[in-house]
Write an enzyme that holds these catalytic residues in place. Structure first.
Site, PDB file in Angstrom:
ATOM      1  N   HIS A 101       5.167  -0.927  -3.811  1.00 23.44           N
ATOM      2  CA  HIS A 101       5.178   0.701  -3.318  1.00 23.44           C
ATOM      3  C   HIS A 101       4.168   0.973  -2.057  1.00 23.44           C
ATOM      4  O   HIS A 101       4.841   1.372  -1.020  1.00 23.44           O
ATOM      5  CB  HIS A 101       4.765   1.278  -4.250  1.00 23.44           C
ATOM      6  CG  HIS A 101       5.380   1.313  -5.676  1.00 23.44           C
ATOM      7  ND1 HIS A 101       4.604   1.729  -6.730  1.00 23.44           N
ATOM      8  CD2 HIS A 101       6.685   1.453  -5.970  1.00 23.44           C
ATOM      9  CE1 HIS A 101       5.671   1.726  -7.757  1.00 23.44           C
ATOM     10  NE2 HIS A 101       6.587   1.000  -7.387  1.00 23.44           N
ATOM     11  N   HIS A 102       3.254   0.267  -1.998  1.00 17.66           N
ATOM     12  CA  HIS A 102       2.610   0.292  -0.406  1.00 17.66           C
ATOM     13  C   HIS A 102       2.485  -1.298  -0.053  1.00 17.66           C
ATOM     14  O   HIS A 102       1.932  -1.159   0.972  1.00 17.66           O
ATOM     15  CB  HIS A 102       0.935   1.338  -1.083  1.00 17.66           C
ATOM     16  CG  HIS A 102       1.158   2.805  -1.788  1.00 17.66           C
ATOM     17  ND1 HIS A 102       1.490   2.115  -2.862  1.00 17.66           N
ATOM     18  CD2 HIS A 102       1.314   3.042  -1.369  1.00 17.66           C
ATOM     19  CE1 HIS A 102       1.223   3.130  -3.629  1.00 17.66           C
ATOM     20  NE2 HIS A 102       0.908   4.498  -1.989  1.00 17.66           N
ATOM     21  N   CYS A 170      -4.221  -0.137  -3.361  1.00 21.23           N
ATOM     22  CA  CYS A 170      -3.582   0.915  -3.843  1.00 21.23           C
ATOM     23  C   CYS A 170      -3.762   2.007  -4.329  1.00 21.23           C
ATOM     24  O   CYS A 170      -4.142   3.474  -4.546  1.00 21.23           O
ATOM     25  CB  CYS A 170      -1.893   0.995  -3.927  1.00 21.23           C
ATOM     26  SG  CYS A 170      -1.561   0.300  -6.133  1.00 21.23           S
TER      27      CYS A 170
END
Length: 210
Positions: A101-102, A170
């Protein structure tokens, strides 16, 4: 064994320790990171950053080299017939991966057990399976299931248990910024779906041999 054979085996197992990169991919990724440095307000031509895009490109290739390795083949390469039917546990396996996701790291430990059903596997292959799946863009939940499924489908044991505990950058570096939080995921098949067997596994991975 020749050096070429050693190279091929190490590459297949995903543990090639010498620097080998796809130069075209390095060039392509580096170009994008030059743009990224400019976009965040940096000067990619200053001394400390001149080689940064290339370094990042090579680091990304290493951190995602699991895409090019078949974990099932690694297991099949060290399967042995053995009439052992008790639990085999490999715990405290280091995990280093990147959140999809990051694209920030998450890291921790994996604890894995299986109950042989006619075949055992070389003990070093279980951490290597963990590493192959971890060296891809991941979420911890999927990583846990992929390790479980690979061992179950390849060895066909009486059961597989996987527990992973990780810290996620994250969560620690951005977002809620909770530096001490740990995420635990688990996945079980076969005999480990039984409360007694699962409890024995959990006791073993938390016990100290000292």
């Amino acid at each position: 064994m020749s050096k070429i054979q050693q190279f091929d085996e190490a590459e297949q197992e995903g543990y090639l320790k010498i620097d080998q990169y796809n130069e075209k991919a390095v060039e392509r990724i580096a170009e994008h990171y030059t743009d990224i440095l400019e976009a965040i307000g940096e000067d990619p031509t200053r001394e400390g950053l001149i080689k940064t895009p290339e370094r990042v490109a090579k680091a990304l290739q290493f951190l995602t080299h699991g895409y090019g390795v078949d974990p099932a083949e690694v297991l099949r390469g060290a399967m042995f017939q053995e009439e052992y039917s008790q639990m085999v546990v490999v715990k405290d396996i280091e995990v280093y991966s990147m959140c999809e996701h990051h694209m920030l790291p998450f890291f921790g430990k994996a604890h894995i057990a299986y109950i042989p059903n006619g075949h055992i596997v070389g003990l070093s292959k279980i951490p290597r399976v963990v590493d192959i799946f971890a060296r891809r863009l991941q979420v911890q939940e999927r990583l846990t299931n992929e390790i479980r499924d690979c061992i179950q489908e390849t060895l066909n044991p009486a059961g597989v248990a996987v527990v992973i505990e990780c810290k996620h950058m994250c969560m620690a570096m951005r977002g809620v910024q909770k530096q001490n939080s740990v995420t635990t995921t688990s996945a079980f098949t076969g005999a480990f779906q039984n409360d007694v067997t699962r409890s024995e596994f959990l006791r073993l991975i938390t016990a100290s041999l000292g």
